[in-house]
Motif scaffolding. Structure first.
Motif, PDB file in Angstrom:
ATOM      1  N   GLN A 106       0.799  -1.119   0.036  1.00  0.00           N
ATOM      2  CA  GLN A 106      -0.017   0.092  -0.024  1.00  0.00           C
ATOM      3  C   GLN A 106       0.964   1.235  -0.045  1.00  0.00           C
ATOM      4  OE1 GLN A 106      -2.855  -0.441  -0.923  1.00  0.00           O
ATOM      5  NE2 GLN A 106      -4.363  -0.546   0.619  1.00  0.00           N
ATOM      6  N   ARG A 107       1.752   1.604  -0.757  1.00  0.00           N
ATOM      7  CA  ARG A 107       2.617   2.662  -1.166  1.00  0.00           C
ATOM      8  C   ARG A 107       1.390   3.852  -1.283  1.00  0.00           C
ATOM      9  NH1 ARG A 107       8.029   2.566  -4.528  1.00  0.00           N
ATOM     10  NH2 ARG A 107       8.847   4.375  -3.759  1.00  0.00           N
ATOM     11  N   GLY A 108       1.966   4.713  -0.478  1.00  0.00           N
ATOM     12  CA  GLY A 108       0.927   6.099  -0.863  1.00  0.00           C
ATOM     13  C   GLY A 108      -0.297   6.250  -0.209  1.00  0.00           C
ATOM     14  N   TYR A 109      -0.562   5.064   0.384  1.00  0.00           N
ATOM     15  CA  TYR A 109      -1.980   5.037   1.226  1.00  0.00           C
ATOM     16  C   TYR A 109      -1.834   5.910   2.605  1.00  0.00           C
ATOM     17  CZ  TYR A 109      -6.069   2.778   3.306  1.00  0.00           C
ATOM     18  OH  TYR A 109      -7.136   2.511   3.867  1.00  0.00           O
ATOM     19  N   THR A 110      -3.087   6.262   3.074  1.00  0.00           N
ATOM     20  CA  THR A 110      -3.128   6.937   4.301  1.00  0.00           C
ATOM     21  C   THR A 110      -4.007   6.111   5.433  1.00  0.00           C
ATOM     22  OG1 THR A 110      -2.625   9.146   3.532  1.00  0.00           O
ATOM     23  CG2 THR A 110      -3.597   9.198   5.662  1.00  0.00           C
ATOM     24  N   VAL A 111      -3.584   6.023   6.238  1.00  0.00           N
ATOM     25  CA  VAL A 111      -4.300   5.126   7.432  1.00  0.00           C
ATOM     26  C   VAL A 111      -5.435   6.320   8.074  1.00  0.00           C
ATOM     27  CG1 VAL A 111      -4.450   3.696   9.515  1.00  0.00           C
ATOM     28  CG2 VAL A 111      -2.931   3.246   7.633  1.00  0.00           C
ATOM     29  N   GLY A 112      -6.651   6.124   8.031  1.00  0.00           N
ATOM     30  CA  GLY A 112      -7.763   6.778   8.886  1.00  0.00           C
ATOM     31  C   GLY A 112      -7.476   7.023  10.354  1.00  0.00           C
ATOM     32  N   ALA A 113      -7.924   8.264  10.656  1.00  0.00           N
ATOM     33  CA  ALA A 113      -7.778   8.490  12.123  1.00  0.00           C
ATOM     34  C   ALA A 113      -8.957   8.292  13.119  1.00  0.00           C
ATOM     35  CB  ALA A 113      -7.301   9.877  12.256  1.00  0.00           C
ATOM     36  N   GLU A 114     -10.096   8.365  12.532  1.00  0.00           N
ATOM     37  CA  GLU A 114     -11.521   8.161  13.221  1.00  0.00           C
ATOM     38  C   GLU A 114     -11.684   6.325  13.304  1.00  0.00           C
ATOM     39  OE1 GLU A 114     -13.955  10.471  14.350  1.00  0.00           O
ATOM     40  OE2 GLU A 114     -12.212  11.627  14.174  1.00  0.00           O
ATOM     41  N   ALA A 115     -11.070   5.972  14.325  1.00  0.00           N
ATOM     42  CA  ALA A 115     -10.797   4.492  14.317  1.00  0.00           C
ATOM     43  C   ALA A 115     -11.473   3.574  15.469  1.00  0.00           C
ATOM     44  CB  ALA A 115      -9.579   4.199  14.374  1.00  0.00           C
ATOM     45  N   SER A 116     -11.943   2.449  15.400  1.00  0.00           N
ATOM     46  CA  SER A 116     -12.252   1.641  16.396  1.00  0.00           C
ATOM     47  C   SER A 116     -11.217   0.618  16.482  1.00  0.00           C
ATOM     48  CB  SER A 116     -13.670   0.856  16.003  1.00  0.00           C
ATOM     49  OG  SER A 116     -13.926  -0.078  16.785  1.00  0.00           O
ATOM     50  N   ILE A 117     -10.427   0.713  17.621  1.00  0.00           N
ATOM     51  CA  ILE A 117      -9.509  -0.147  17.716  1.00  0.00           C
ATOM     52  C   ILE A 117      -9.676  -1.533  18.981  1.00  0.00           C
ATOM     53  CG2 ILE A 117      -6.949  -0.323  18.462  1.00  0.00           C
ATOM     54  CD1 ILE A 117      -6.924   2.644  17.760  1.00  0.00           C
ATOM     55  N   LEU A 118      -9.549  -2.630  18.327  1.00  0.00           N
ATOM     56  CA  LEU A 118      -9.965  -3.796  19.537  1.00  0.00           C
ATOM     57  C   LEU A 118      -9.037  -4.856  19.568  1.00  0.00           C
ATOM     58  CD1 LEU A 118     -13.713  -4.689  17.819  1.00  0.00           C
ATOM     59  CD2 LEU A 118     -13.127  -2.876  19.759  1.00  0.00           C
ATOM     60  N   LEU A 119      -8.820  -5.614  20.481  1.00  0.00           N
ATOM     61  CA  LEU A 119      -8.220  -6.661  20.843  1.00  0.00           C
ATOM     62  C   LEU A 119      -9.157  -7.918  20.707  1.00  0.00           C
ATOM     63  CD1 LEU A 119      -5.542  -5.616  23.507  1.00  0.00           C
ATOM     64  CD2 LEU A 119      -5.256  -5.424  20.965  1.00  0.00           C
ATOM     65  N   GLY A 120      -8.699  -9.137  20.076  1.00  0.00           N
ATOM     66  CA  GLY A 120      -9.337 -10.157  20.375  1.00  0.00           C
ATOM     67  C   GLY A 120     -10.387 -10.529  19.328  1.00  0.00           C
ATOM     68  N   GLN A 121     -10.771  -9.560  18.547  1.00  0.00           N
ATOM     69  CA  GLN A 121     -11.868  -9.800  17.592  1.00  0.00           C
ATOM     70  C   GLN A 121     -11.200  -9.231  16.237  1.00  0.00           C
ATOM     71  OE1 GLN A 121     -14.332 -11.569  17.725  1.00  0.00           O
ATOM     72  NE2 GLN A 121     -15.047 -11.939  19.725  1.00  0.00           N
ATOM     73  N   GLU A 122     -11.794  -9.531  15.066  1.00  0.00           N
ATOM     74  CA  GLU A 122     -11.906  -8.866  13.754  1.00  0.00           C
ATOM     75  C   GLU A 122     -12.922  -8.252  13.490  1.00  0.00           C
ATOM     76  OE1 GLU A 122     -11.709  -8.896   9.575  1.00  0.00           O
ATOM     77  OE2 GLU A 122     -11.831 -10.766  10.167  1.00  0.00           O
ATOM     78  N   GLN A 123     -12.775  -7.163  13.133  1.00  0.00           N
ATOM     79  CA  GLN A 123     -13.950  -6.142  12.735  1.00  0.00           C
ATOM     80  C   GLN A 123     -14.431  -6.389  11.215  1.00  0.00           C
ATOM     81  OE1 GLN A 123     -13.856  -2.284  14.738  1.00  0.00           O
ATOM     82  NE2 GLN A 123     -11.928  -2.883  14.746  1.00  0.00           N
ATOM     83  N   ASP A 124     -15.655  -6.766  11.076  1.00  0.00           N
ATOM     84  CA  ASP A 124     -16.136  -6.853   9.638  1.00  0.00           C
ATOM     85  C   ASP A 124     -16.819  -5.407   9.245  1.00  0.00           C
ATOM     86  OD1 ASP A 124     -14.724  -8.796   8.521  1.00  0.00           O
ATOM     87  OD2 ASP A 124     -15.980 -10.415   9.317  1.00  0.00           O
ATOM     88  N   ALA A 125     -17.151  -4.846  10.306  1.00  0.00           N
ATOM     89  CA  ALA A 125     -17.878  -3.624  10.041  1.00  0.00           C
ATOM     90  C   ALA A 125     -17.351  -2.520  11.334  1.00  0.00           C
ATOM     91  CB  ALA A 125     -19.207  -3.640  10.471  1.00  0.00           C
ATOM     92  N   PHE A 126     -17.494  -1.498  11.275  1.00  0.00           N
ATOM     93  CA  PHE A 126     -16.858  -0.307  12.240  1.00  0.00           C
ATOM     94  C   PHE A 126     -17.286  -0.792  13.451  1.00  0.00           C
ATOM     95  CE2 PHE A 126     -16.748   3.744  14.441  1.00  0.00           C
ATOM     96  CZ  PHE A 126     -15.360   4.048  14.068  1.00  0.00           C
ATOM     97  N   GLY A 127     -16.395  -1.160  14.595  1.00  0.00           N
ATOM     98  CA  GLY A 127     -16.965  -1.688  15.792  1.00  0.00           C
ATOM     99  C   GLY A 127     -17.604  -2.850  15.935  1.00  0.00           C
ATOM    100  N   GLY A 128     -17.820  -3.789  14.925  1.00  0.00           N
ATOM    101  CA  GLY A 128     -18.581  -4.911  14.950  1.00  0.00           C
ATOM    102  C   GLY A 128     -18.300  -5.701  13.994  1.00  0.00           C
ATOM    103  N   GLY A 129     -19.520  -6.395  13.683  1.00  0.00           N
ATOM    104  CA  GLY A 129     -19.368  -7.615  12.576  1.00  0.00           C
ATOM    105  C   GLY A 129     -18.378  -8.664  12.692  1.00  0.00           C
ATOM    106  N   PHE A 130     -18.398  -9.166  13.884  1.00  0.00           N
ATOM    107  CA  PHE A 130     -17.336 -10.202  14.453  1.00  0.00           C
ATOM    108  C   PHE A 130     -17.944 -11.472  13.758  1.00  0.00           C
ATOM    109  CE2 PHE A 130     -17.522  -7.593  18.496  1.00  0.00           C
ATOM    110  CZ  PHE A 130     -16.266  -6.561  17.881  1.00  0.00           C
ATOM    111  N   ASP A 131     -16.653 -12.362  13.684  1.00  0.00           N
ATOM    112  CA  ASP A 131     -16.970 -13.925  13.312  1.00  0.00           C
ATOM    113  C   ASP A 131     -16.399 -14.676  14.579  1.00  0.00           C
ATOM    114  OD1 ASP A 131     -16.621 -16.609  12.582  1.00  0.00           O
ATOM    115  OD2 ASP A 131     -15.759 -16.182  10.624  1.00  0.00           O
ATOM    116  N   LEU A 132     -17.126 -15.264  15.319  1.00  0.00           N
ATOM    117  CA  LEU A 132     -16.656 -15.929  16.631  1.00  0.00           C
ATOM    118  C   LEU A 132     -15.344 -16.762  16.205  1.00  0.00           C
ATOM    119  CD1 LEU A 132     -19.820 -16.756  18.562  1.00  0.00           C
ATOM    120  CD2 LEU A 132     -18.582 -14.690  18.432  1.00  0.00           C
TER     121      LEU A 132
END
Length: 202
Positions: free
Chosen positions: A118-144
């Motif tokens: 991802q050369r030239g990409y910028t990571v957005g600042a308005e973030a939901s940051i979680l440990l222990g789950q993978e987000q498939d939507a902002f702050g949710g959408g978990f696959d157990l």
């Protein structure tokens, strides 16, 4: 201050996670994320998930199977193959630089061959940051069945690429630079079945 403490994710599979609050003023052109994990899972699991409304896999550290880590930036990923664990803590650091598109991966204090991402990409600042789950939507959408079960510690996020000396310092639990997220001064909220305990061994 979580010095010498760990998060224990007790159940497998689990809907639990830890929500982290970082002081992000602006989008990221560089970053380093480090953490230590201890698990006997052999199925896929997520360690660190940073999602924005535009991109659910803005930053993701994911372990699809034993001996392999995936490092995502902006929805694209590179794979790093590591020696399979011997039932021990694994310390990983992943850093990324927008200008060069270089992804660095350090495993137990050693650098792996660098890869392009991802050369030239910028990571957005308005973030939901979680440990222990993978987000498939902002702050949710978990696959157990991508949830983490085991112990996590020494979680850090910096808005710079760390030098090799600082990468090794992180692995050795020595002094590291001030961070957006720092284990010794962590703003977090436990959601579900996660317990903070003392670390059993170094």
């Amino acid at each position: 201050d979580l010095y010498r403490k760990v998060f224990v994710f007790r159940k497998d599979p689990s809907d639990a996670y830890v929500l982290l609050r970082a002081k992000l003023e602006q989008p990221l052109q560089n970053f380093t994320v480090c953490l230590r994990s201890y698990s006997d899972l052999t199925r896929p699991y997520s360690l660190f998930s940073y999602a924005t409304k535009a991109q659910d896999n803005e930053i993701l550290l994911f372990k699809p199977k034993p001996g392999e880590y995936r490092f995502y930036v902006g929805g694209k990923f590179v794979t790093f193959r590591v020696p399979e664990g011997h039932g021990d803590w694994e310390h990983v650091c992943a850093s990324w630089d927008s200008a060069t598109g270089i992804a660095e991966f350090w495993f137990n204090g050693k650098p792996w061959p660098r890869k392009g991402l991802q050369r030239g990409y910028t990571v957005g600042a308005e973030a939901s940051i979680l440990l222990g789950q993978e987000q498939d939507a902002f702050g949710g959408g978990f696959d157990l069945y991508n949830s983490f079960s085991g112990e996590l510690a020494d979680v850090y996020l910096w808005d710079v690429g760390l030098s090799p000396a600082k990468m090794r310092a992180s692995y050795l639990s020595l002094t590291v630079p001030p961070a957006l997220l720092a284990w010794k001064n962590l703003s977090y909220e436990v959601k579900g079945d996660v317990v903070v305990k003392s670390r059993l061994r170094e």
